[in-house]
Design an enzyme around this catalytic site. Structure first.
Site, PDB file in Angstrom:
ATOM      1  N   ASP A  64       0.381   5.544  -6.033  1.00  0.00           N
ATOM      2  CA  ASP A  64       0.649   4.581  -3.987  1.00  0.00           C
ATOM      3  C   ASP A  64      -0.911   3.273  -4.132  1.00  0.00           C
ATOM      4  OD1 ASP A  64       0.187   4.174  -1.718  1.00  0.00           O
ATOM      5  OD2 ASP A  64       0.211   6.530  -1.280  1.00  0.00           O
ATOM      6  N   TYR A 156       1.894  -6.552  10.056  1.00  0.00           N
ATOM      7  CA  TYR A 156       1.796  -7.292   8.634  1.00  0.00           C
ATOM      8  C   TYR A 156       0.774  -8.224   8.823  1.00  0.00           C
ATOM      9  CZ  TYR A 156       3.919  -9.853   4.914  1.00  0.00           C
ATOM     10  OH  TYR A 156       4.569  -9.970   3.975  1.00  0.00           O
ATOM     11  N   LYS A 160      -2.411  -9.313   6.277  1.00  0.00           N
ATOM     12  CA  LYS A 160      -2.448 -10.480   5.237  1.00  0.00           C
ATOM     13  C   LYS A 160      -4.150 -11.630   5.649  1.00  0.00           C
ATOM     14  CE  LYS A 160       1.154  -9.197   2.989  1.00  0.00           C
ATOM     15  NZ  LYS A 160       0.341  -9.080   1.662  1.00  0.00           N
ATOM     16  N   ILE A 189      10.330 -16.069   0.034  1.00  0.00           N
ATOM     17  CA  ILE A 189      10.489 -16.463  -1.115  1.00  0.00           C
ATOM     18  C   ILE A 189      11.515 -15.462  -0.610  1.00  0.00           C
ATOM     19  CG2 ILE A 189       9.658 -15.269  -2.987  1.00  0.00           C
ATOM     20  CD1 ILE A 189       8.318 -17.788  -1.819  1.00  0.00           C
TER      21      ILE A 189
HETATM   22  P1  NAP Z   1       9.693  -6.412  -2.876  1.00  0.00           P
HETATM   23  O1  NAP Z   1      11.159  -6.961  -3.135  1.00  0.00           O
HETATM   24  O2  NAP Z   1       9.756  -5.238  -0.778  1.00  0.00           O
HETATM   25  O3  NAP Z   1       8.286  -5.713  -3.627  1.00  0.00           O
HETATM   26  C1  NAP Z   1       7.513  -5.163  -2.995  1.00  0.00           C
HETATM   27  C2  NAP Z   1       7.267  -3.759  -3.852  1.00  0.00           C
HETATM   28  O4  NAP Z   1       5.668  -3.474  -3.304  1.00  0.00           O
HETATM   29  C3  NAP Z   1       7.535  -3.083  -5.212  1.00  0.00           C
HETATM   30  O5  NAP Z   1       7.684  -3.148  -5.613  1.00  0.00           O
HETATM   31  C4  NAP Z   1       7.267  -1.584  -4.043  1.00  0.00           C
HETATM   32  O6  NAP Z   1       7.295  -1.063  -5.500  1.00  0.00           O
HETATM   33  C5  NAP Z   1       5.770  -2.003  -4.010  1.00  0.00           C
HETATM   34  N1  NAP Z   1       5.629  -0.972  -3.066  1.00  0.00           N
HETATM   35  C6  NAP Z   1       5.261  -1.545  -1.852  1.00  0.00           C
HETATM   36  N2  NAP Z   1       5.099   0.190  -1.169  1.00  0.00           N
HETATM   37  C7  NAP Z   1       3.881   0.615  -2.327  1.00  0.00           C
HETATM   38  C8  NAP Z   1       2.883   1.665  -2.890  1.00  0.00           C
HETATM   39  N3  NAP Z   1       2.346   1.942  -1.222  1.00  0.00           N
HETATM   40  N4  NAP Z   1       2.489   1.404  -3.955  1.00  0.00           N
HETATM   41  C9  NAP Z   1       2.774   0.978  -4.676  1.00  0.00           C
HETATM   42  N5  NAP Z   1       3.559  -0.251  -4.715  1.00  0.00           N
HETATM   43  C10 NAP Z   1       4.577   0.048  -3.793  1.00  0.00           C
HETATM   44  O7  NAP Z   1       8.821  -7.865  -1.872  1.00  0.00           O
HETATM   45  P2  NAP Z   1       8.548  -9.042  -1.774  1.00  0.00           P
HETATM   46  O8  NAP Z   1       9.151  -9.842  -1.536  1.00  0.00           O
HETATM   47  O9  NAP Z   1       8.396  -9.288  -3.895  1.00  0.00           O
HETATM   48  O10 NAP Z   1       6.820  -9.068  -1.363  1.00  0.00           O
HETATM   49  C11 NAP Z   1       5.503  -9.137  -2.866  1.00  0.00           C
HETATM   50  C12 NAP Z   1       4.673  -9.233  -1.596  1.00  0.00           C
HETATM   51  O11 NAP Z   1       4.491 -10.760  -1.329  1.00  0.00           O
HETATM   52  C13 NAP Z   1       3.815  -8.585  -0.569  1.00  0.00           C
HETATM   53  O12 NAP Z   1       2.491  -8.405  -0.414  1.00  0.00           O
HETATM   54  C14 NAP Z   1       4.268  -9.598   0.136  1.00  0.00           C
HETATM   55  O13 NAP Z   1       3.935  -8.741   1.507  1.00  0.00           O
HETATM   56  C15 NAP Z   1       4.263 -10.807  -0.082  1.00  0.00           C
HETATM   57  N6  NAP Z   1       4.822 -11.799   0.442  1.00  0.00           N
HETATM   58  C16 NAP Z   1       5.997 -11.884   0.395  1.00  0.00           C
HETATM   59  C17 NAP Z   1       7.145 -12.675   0.480  1.00  0.00           C
HETATM   60  C18 NAP Z   1       9.067 -13.240   1.127  1.00  0.00           C
HETATM   61  O14 NAP Z   1       8.557 -13.509   1.366  1.00  0.00           O
HETATM   62  N7  NAP Z   1       9.248 -12.330  -0.273  1.00  0.00           N
HETATM   63  C19 NAP Z   1       6.231 -13.486   1.692  1.00  0.00           C
HETATM   64  C20 NAP Z   1       4.780 -13.649   1.862  1.00  0.00           C
HETATM   65  C21 NAP Z   1       4.272 -12.660   1.351  1.00  0.00           C
HETATM   66  P3  NAP Z   1       8.478   0.543  -5.336  1.00  0.00           P
HETATM   67  O15 NAP Z   1       9.692  -0.292  -4.921  1.00  0.00           O
HETATM   68  O16 NAP Z   1       8.542   1.075  -6.867  1.00  0.00           O
HETATM   69  O17 NAP Z   1       7.806   1.511  -3.916  1.00  0.00           O
END
Ligand code: NAP
Length: 248
Positions: A64, A156, A160, A189
């Site tokens: 975590d 959020y 960030k 994304i």
């Molecule tokens: P996602 O598909 O929801 O994946 C999130 C990942 O974070 C999963 O592998 C999840 O693991 C893990 N996670 C969540 N809580 C956790 C915790 N307490 N400890 C360890 N792992 C944890 O999200 P994503 O879109 O790939 O986003 C990845 C990063 O990019 C994030 O920081 C997000 O804020 C950032 N971001 C995303 C976007 C976008 O448009 N998608 C834009 C800007 C920034 P489990 O499923 O195993 O729990």
């Protein structure tokens, strides 16, 4: 020889989305990859096998990111298992969106702890090893929302923005030890995180992007390859936007 051959990386939250894409790109570039997951246990275990097929050392840890003691244990386990820690990527993140008037204290605390405190947790633990090695690259995944704000995402956006300030401070503190710290700010994304948004919201985001499309996780991963590699050896304290010119 890949751009990351011989380096060991730790990537948090790699069971899916951007973290998973980073893990795969890192393995393709020859890095040994330690990564974490939390709730997606099967996906995490499957990724370990997928990465090992690239002929590198790979290991997943259920951990975590928001838990300070767990991050310390994790980094110790990675260093014991891999014998090094050259690159740390803080990617784990969540959303708990709501308008401020309806946002609960729990939703605020959870997002700040998983997205922001997590960076403090792992950086505190990892810099011990990086300082001894007199080298390291830390990459924190922020968001364009952390730069411009977003209605319905006060928790959020605050988490960030906090990452941006944290990244710049770490770069200033640890530059003399040859430890670089940068942030990557993705725009919109296409991952599970954004798949939950309704079509009107998604269209609103797309309309705001001059390149007229959402980004792919691999496009963020490529920026992380650059910042983790020696190709960026004199770049620190920066925020690299990967957003199709959404925010200029
Ligand atoms: P996602 O598909 O929801 O994946 C999130 C990942 O974070 C999963 O592998 C999840 O693991 C893990 N996670 C969540 N809580 C956790 C915790 N307490 N400890 C360890 N792992 C944890 O999200 P994503 O879109 O790939 O986003 C990845 C990063 O990019 C994030 O920081 C997000 O804020 C950032 N971001 C995303 C976007 C976008 O448009 N998608 C834009 C800007 C920034 P489990 O499923 O195993 O729990």
């Amino acid at each position: 020889m890949g751009l990351l051959s011989g380096k060991t990386a730790l990537i948090t939250g790699a069971s899916k989305g951007i973290g998973r894409a980073i893990a795969i790109r890192y393995a393709q570039e020859g890095a040994n990859v330690a990564f974490t997951y939390l709730s997606s246990v099967e996906k995490g275990q499957a990724l370990e096998n997928e990465l090992a097929a690239f002929g590198i050392k790979a290991k997943g840890f259920k951990s975590d990111a928001s838990n300070f003691a767990a991050a310390d244990e994790l980094v110790n386990a990675v260093v014991a298992e891999f014998g090094a820690l050259d690159i740390l990527i803080n990617n784990a993140g969540i959303t708990r969106d709501n308008l401020l008037m309806r946002m609960t204290e729990d939703a605020w605390d959870e997002v700040i702890n998983v997205n922001l405190k997590s960076c403090f947790n792992t950086v505190k633990a990892a810099t011990r090893t990086m300082m001894k090695a007199k080298a390291g690259s830390i990459i924190n995944i922020t968001s364009v929302v952390g730069i411009k704000g977003n209605a319905g995402q006060a928790n959020y956006a605050a988490s960030k923005s906090g990452i941006v300030g944290f990244t710049k401070s770490v770069a200033l503190e640890l530059g003399s030890r040859n430890i670089r710290c940068n942030a990557v700010a993705p725009g919109f994304i296409e991952t599970e995180m954004t798949a939950v948004l309704d079509e009107k919201t998604v269209q609103g985001w797309r309309d705001a992007i001059p390149m007229r499309r959402g980004g792919q996780p691999e496009e963020v991963a490529n920026a992380c390859v650059f910042l983790g590699s020696d190709m960026s050896s004199y770049i620190s304290g920066q925020v690299l936007q990967v957003d199709g010119a959404m925010l200029t």
